[in-house]
Design a protein around this motif. Structure first.
Motif, PDB file in Angstrom:
ATOM      1  N   PRO A 165      32.168  50.556  38.237  1.00 27.86           N
ATOM      2  CA  PRO A 165      31.469  49.998  39.402  1.00 27.86           C
ATOM      3  C   PRO A 165      32.330  48.933  40.095  1.00 27.86           C
ATOM      4  CG  PRO A 165      30.536  49.144  37.376  1.00 27.86           C
ATOM      5  CD  PRO A 165      31.587  50.124  36.975  1.00 27.86           C
ATOM      6  N   PRO A 166      32.038  48.658  41.357  1.00 28.48           N
ATOM      7  CA  PRO A 166      32.907  47.773  42.140  1.00 28.48           C
ATOM      8  C   PRO A 166      32.992  46.349  41.594  1.00 28.48           C
ATOM      9  CG  PRO A 166      30.941  48.361  43.379  1.00 28.48           C
ATOM     10  CD  PRO A 166      30.949  49.215  42.160  1.00 28.48           C
ATOM     11  N   ASP A 167      31.909  45.853  40.981  1.00 29.73           N
ATOM     12  CA  ASP A 167      31.983  44.452  40.522  1.00 29.73           C
ATOM     13  C   ASP A 167      33.035  44.261  39.430  1.00 29.73           C
ATOM     14  OD1 ASP A 167      30.547  45.937  38.763  1.00 29.73           O
ATOM     15  OD2 ASP A 167      29.156  44.324  38.207  1.00 29.73           O
ATOM     16  N   GLN A 168      33.473  45.379  38.815  1.00 23.50           N
ATOM     17  CA  GLN A 168      34.501  45.244  37.778  1.00 23.50           C
ATOM     18  C   GLN A 168      35.929  45.314  38.315  1.00 23.50           C
ATOM     19  OE1 GLN A 168      34.005  47.664  34.285  1.00 23.50           O
ATOM     20  NE2 GLN A 168      31.821  47.202  34.197  1.00 23.50           N
ATOM     21  N   PHE A 169      36.093  45.874  39.490  1.00 27.79           N
ATOM     22  CA  PHE A 169      37.482  45.963  39.961  1.00 27.79           C
ATOM     23  C   PHE A 169      37.736  45.304  41.328  1.00 27.79           C
ATOM     24  CE2 PHE A 169      35.652  49.928  41.543  1.00 27.79           C
ATOM     25  CZ  PHE A 169      36.193  50.054  42.814  1.00 27.79           C
ATOM     26  N   ILE A 170      36.679  45.114  42.127  1.00 26.24           N
ATOM     27  CA  ILE A 170      36.915  44.490  43.438  1.00 26.24           C
ATOM     28  C   ILE A 170      37.439  43.044  43.291  1.00 26.24           C
ATOM     29  CG2 ILE A 170      35.769  43.667  45.562  1.00 26.24           C
ATOM     30  CD1 ILE A 170      36.512  46.632  45.638  1.00 26.24           C
ATOM     31  N   PRO A 171      36.885  42.251  42.345  1.00 27.35           N
ATOM     32  CA  PRO A 171      37.458  40.886  42.203  1.00 27.35           C
ATOM     33  C   PRO A 171      38.957  40.929  41.864  1.00 27.35           C
ATOM     34  CG  PRO A 171      35.372  41.045  41.037  1.00 27.35           C
ATOM     35  CD  PRO A 171      35.712  42.428  41.483  1.00 27.35           C
ATOM     36  N   VAL A 172      39.357  41.909  41.053  1.00 25.73           N
ATOM     37  CA  VAL A 172      40.789  42.032  40.709  1.00 25.73           C
ATOM     38  C   VAL A 172      41.578  42.453  41.957  1.00 25.73           C
ATOM     39  CG1 VAL A 172      42.478  43.168  39.218  1.00 25.73           C
ATOM     40  CG2 VAL A 172      40.196  42.640  38.336  1.00 25.73           C
ATOM     41  N   ALA A 173      40.984  43.385  42.695  1.00 23.07           N
ATOM     42  CA  ALA A 173      41.652  43.830  43.928  1.00 23.07           C
ATOM     43  C   ALA A 173      41.799  42.669  44.908  1.00 23.07           C
ATOM     44  CB  ALA A 173      40.855  44.970  44.569  1.00 23.07           C
ATOM     45  N   GLU A 174      40.797  41.787  44.913  1.00 23.88           N
ATOM     46  CA  GLU A 174      40.865  40.627  45.813  1.00 23.88           C
ATOM     47  C   GLU A 174      41.977  39.675  45.381  1.00 23.88           C
ATOM     48  OE1 GLU A 174      36.303  40.302  47.474  1.00 23.88           O
ATOM     49  OE2 GLU A 174      36.796  39.270  45.612  1.00 23.88           O
ATOM     50  N   GLU A 175      42.079  39.501  44.077  1.00 20.61           N
ATOM     51  CA  GLU A 175      43.125  38.586  43.580  1.00 20.61           C
ATOM     52  C   GLU A 175      44.517  39.137  43.808  1.00 20.61           C
ATOM     53  OE1 GLU A 175      42.810  37.536  39.446  1.00 20.61           O
ATOM     54  OE2 GLU A 175      40.676  37.201  39.805  1.00 20.61           O
ATOM     55  N   THR A 176      44.647  40.420  43.615  1.00 21.58           N
ATOM     56  CA  THR A 176      45.989  41.006  43.655  1.00 21.58           C
ATOM     57  C   THR A 176      46.409  41.417  45.060  1.00 21.58           C
ATOM     58  OG1 THR A 176      44.995  43.135  43.169  1.00 21.58           O
ATOM     59  CG2 THR A 176      45.878  41.889  41.307  1.00 21.58           C
ATOM     60  N   GLY A 177      45.466  41.417  45.975  1.00 23.28           N
ATOM     61  CA  GLY A 177      45.816  41.805  47.343  1.00 23.28           C
ATOM     62  C   GLY A 177      45.637  43.305  47.590  1.00 23.28           C
ATOM     63  N   HIS A 178      45.273  44.052  46.516  1.00 23.62           N
ATOM     64  CA  HIS A 178      45.021  45.485  46.714  1.00 23.62           C
ATOM     65  C   HIS A 178      43.837  45.707  47.650  1.00 23.62           C
ATOM     66  CE1 HIS A 178      47.931  46.781  43.831  1.00 23.62           C
ATOM     67  NE2 HIS A 178      47.338  46.204  42.801  1.00 23.62           N
ATOM     68  N   ILE A 179      43.050  44.652  47.822  1.00 26.81           N
ATOM     69  CA  ILE A 179      41.826  44.774  48.611  1.00 26.81           C
ATOM     70  C   ILE A 179      42.108  45.221  50.051  1.00 26.81           C
ATOM     71  CG2 ILE A 179      41.737  42.371  49.422  1.00 26.81           C
ATOM     72  CD1 ILE A 179      38.748  44.496  48.284  1.00 26.81           C
TER      73      ILE A 179
END
Ligand SMILES: Nc1nc2c(ncn2[C@@H]2O[C@H](COP(=O)(O)OP(=O)(O)OP(=O)(O)O)[C@@H](O)[C@H]2O)c(=O)[nH]1
Length: 720
Positions: free
Chosen positions: A504-518
């Motif tokens: 689900p997004p709550d498990q990877f979106i925060p990481v994507a936000e930190e890493t810039g993958h977002i």
């Protein structure tokens, strides 16, 4: 038979008379074939020759007869005028002692050429012991003299270079004493003369080199490679001062291959070494705070580890990062930020034990190394002290700051044995301390490692997720509560991970936000959602609005407006069919930027919804000013509706607030008939939740469409 023997024979008058004619002939042959001139002369002023061998002509240029009895010239005249006195003196002295004489002098040949000759002979004495004659041999030594002269001038040349060179030069025995040294070397080593150096410095190994093994390294290198080049060592001068030298040297061998001696040159490189040391020092010093910088970190920790191993102790590696430091820079400027960092550095110095090391790792990050710990618990008071120190008010430019810091700690050897891992453990712990709300110290642990491992796995996987087409959108219908029609679909991202399944997004979106993958993911969501709008139009004949979630990070740092504009243009989608759902929290910090971006988006014609409304920002005045189309009430208020009267009241208030501001109001998380009825009667426009439909995959949505044949609101909206 050699010439000495012959002379001996000649000196014996009796022998002459005894010689047979045959013997006489043999004698003549021998004398005439000898190199040089055999002679007998009177012991007088002219050296009157009474016998000369045939070699006379070859040597002097005069035939023997012209010299005999001084017929044409005398040997005194043939002798070079400058050497006559010397020659006569040497001969007279030897004769007076009845000894043999040997001398070298010059003659002037008949053709005027000056020739060096060597003469050996002895006196002939009468019965009274008075000298009456000389007998001897005179030989041409001009060739030897030439060689000697050449050698001499060569020697002179090299001697001059040796003596006048500014490079120190030496010859030493293998065992380490000086055979020869030039004045430059004496000066370099602080001696008054080369002679003083040679006599004083008689054990190079112990007297010269600072390092115990340096001389043996020198000899070993020469033995192995025949020479040393740029062999740099620290050495003692005569007065005990240490300097740095560079030596180039080689071994000189005898014909049997044994080392005769070493010879080489020495250069004083102290200045260069000092310079290098300064540069090295600068390279490991942080300019701003004077602390060690990150380049020094590994070396320091390595030596502390070696010490800890010896003493059976532990080391705490504390990674410190100031909290919200950026704010100081942003509000008071970089200078003030610098001053604050300097003050923090001073505080850290004051708070540490002499054995601790402090490294400014970069920006507002510091690493403290606490050696000599007996247990992990020993780190606690040290960490408490450092946090306490930093939290004391700091005054800069008349402002007082109450700084806090977050600290991540790893322990050697408990958490890792190598420097990189220790640092990354401390870094991970710091990361966790920051995530847990800052202003705390977090010790590394196995659980933390596992969490971070999972996070890293997600981070790594995210790098490939797009190319590998592992991301997908699910669609959840939004229902018009008055008619039951589908008013729109909300696109919800999912990640089909190859090993971990659906994430689900709550498990990877925060990481994507930190890493810039977002940013890439955000654009992909926009593209895919717009493609869906087009494909739904094509397949079902409806224009269905789709809402996508936009991360606050996209809002604040990305070029969201350009991206949205580009995607809409590329996909040829009317802007009003796209809704961007922004969480209330996206409004943090940069209010001006948030407003500007919202206005620009609105200007494009897209709809804006505030997501999770009610749980974020407390000041709702912004609702009046922002170009918002829709408020989505957070599901937290809907979920407990049956049990919580308060929630019901809040829901009513939120719906009324939205309606009074002329916004479309959506309630999220509707799961029951009661909730549906409550919201329907409260005037809520749109409902979303499991009660109507779960989020549907592409296939499930197609199936849903086929089976349920739902009605759509769009025609009204398009028409309206
Ligand atoms: N004044 C000053 N600022 C610096 C220096 N080096 C880095 N910075 C700034 O320090 C900040 C450090 O970033 P962060 O640690 O992420 O900022 P923060 O506000 O402390 O964030 P948190 O650690 O999450 O609380 C950045 O804004 C850098 O530009 C420096 O030498 N002087």
């Amino acid at each position: 038979m050699n010439s000495h023997t012959i002379l001996g024979i000649m000196q014996t008058d009796i022998m002459e008379s005894l010689l047979t004619a045959q013997q006489q002939r043999l004698m003549d042959t021998l004398l005439d074939n000898l190199d040089g001139m055999i002679y007998r002369c009177l012991y007088d002023d002219s050296w009157t020759m009474i016998y000369v061998s045939k070699g006379c002509e070859m040597l002097t240029g005069y035939p023997p007869f012209s010299l005999l009895l001084n017929k044409e010239t005398s040997y005194e005249r043939i002798t070079h005028p400058d050497d006559r006195e010397m020659a006569r003196g040497i001969i007279a002295e030897a004769v007076s002692k009845h000894e043999r004489f040997e001398l070298e002098y010059r003659i002037i040949r008949a053709d005027g050429e000056v020739l060096w000759v060597a003469e050996r002979g002895s006196g002939v004495f009468d019965d009274g012991g008075q000298p009456v004659a000389l007998e001897g041999i005179i030989q041409d030594i001009s060739r030897r003299k030439q060689i000697e002269q050449a050698l001499f001038s060569t020697e002179q040349k090299y001697r001059s270079m040796f003596d006048n060179s500014t490079l120190g030069m030496f010859q030493t025995t293998e065992s380490g004493t000086y055979l020869n040294a030039n004045p430059a070397l004496a000066k370099l080593y602080g001696y008054a003369s080369a002679a003083e150096l040679i006599s004083d410095l008689n054990n190079i190994s112990t007297q010269l080199y600072v390092s115990e093994n340096r001389r043996s390294e020198f000899t070993e290198a020469i033995r192995s490679y025949g020479r040393v080049q740029n062999f740099e060592s620290e050495v003692y001068q005569h007065d005990g001062k240490a300097i740095w030298i560079s030596e180039n040297a080689h071994a000189v061998y005898d014909t049997l291959g044994n080392i005769l001696y070493y010879e080489g040159t020495v250069e004083d490189i102290t200045e260069r070494k000092n310079h290098e040391r300064q540069i090295r020092q600068l390279a490991v010093t942080d300019n701003l705070t004077g602390l060690l910088n990150r380049h020094a970190f590994s070396g320091k920790l390595a030596s502390l580890i070696a010490e800890a191993d010896k003493m059976q102790r532990k080391i705490a590696i504390a990674f410190i990062d100031l909290d919200h430091f950026k704010l100081i820079n942003d509000t008071l400027g970089h200078r003030a930020g610098d001053k604050l960092l300097e003050k923090v550095a001073q505080r850290l110095i004051q708070s540490t034990r002499p054995t601790d090391e402090i490294v400014r790792f970069g920006g507002d990050e510091f690493v403290m190394l606490y050696p000599g710990l007996r247990s992990v618990d020993d780190a606690e008071p040290l960490l408490a002290r450092v946090m306490e120190t930093i939290s004391q008010p700091i005054e800069i430019n008349d402002y007082v700051f109450n700084m806090t810091c977050s600290v991540g700690v790893s322990i050697y050897p408990d958490h890792a044995q190598d420097i990189d891992t220790l640092l990354s453990c401390a870094d991970s712990a710091l990361y966790s301390a920051k995530n847990a709300g800052k202003n705390k110290a977090q010790m590394f642990s196995g659980t933390l490692a596992q969490q971070l491992g999972e996070r890293n796995e997600i981070e790594y996987g995210l790098g490939h997720a797009l190319q590998r087409e592992e991301l997908m959108l699910y669609y959840q219908p939004k229902i018009n509560m008055q008619h039951g029609n589908i008013s729109a679909l909300e696109a919800l991202i999912r990640w089909q991970h190859p090993e971990r399944g659906l994430i689900p997004p709550d498990q990877f979106i925060p990481v994507a936000e930190e890493t810039g993958h977002i940013f890439a993911i955000g654009e992909w969501v926009l593209q895919t959602a717009c493609q869906k709008i087009k494909s739904m139009q094509k397949e079902w004949g409806y224009l269905v609005p789709v809402a996508v979630n936009v991360s606050p990070i996209q809002f604040l740092r990305g070029n969201l407006v350009e991206t949205v504009q580009r995607v809409l243009r590329q996909q040829r989608v009317p802007p009003h069919l796209l809704t961007l759902e922004v969480t209330e929290n996206a409004r943090f910090k940069d209010e001006a930027m948030f407003t500007r971006t919202l206005e620009q988006l609105k200007h494009l014609g897209v709809c804006i919804a505030i997501d999770d409304f009610g749980i974020g920002y407390s000041n709702m005045a912004y609702l009046k000013n922002y170009p918002i189309d829709e408020l989505k009430i957070d599901k937290a208020f809907v979920q407990d509706l049956e049990q919580s009267v308060t929630n019901g009241n809040i829901l009513l208030a939120l719906v009324n607030l939205g309606k009074s501001l002329h916004k479309s109001v959506t309630a999220e998380g509707i799961e029951t008939e009661y909730q549906h009825q409550f919201l329907l009667h409260s005037g809520c426009d749109v409902g979303q939740g499991y009660y109507y439909s779960r989020p549907l995959s592409e296939q499930a949505l197609a199936e849903f469409m086929r089976k349920q044949k739902p009605k759509f609101d769009h025609l009204q909206r398009v028409a309206g």
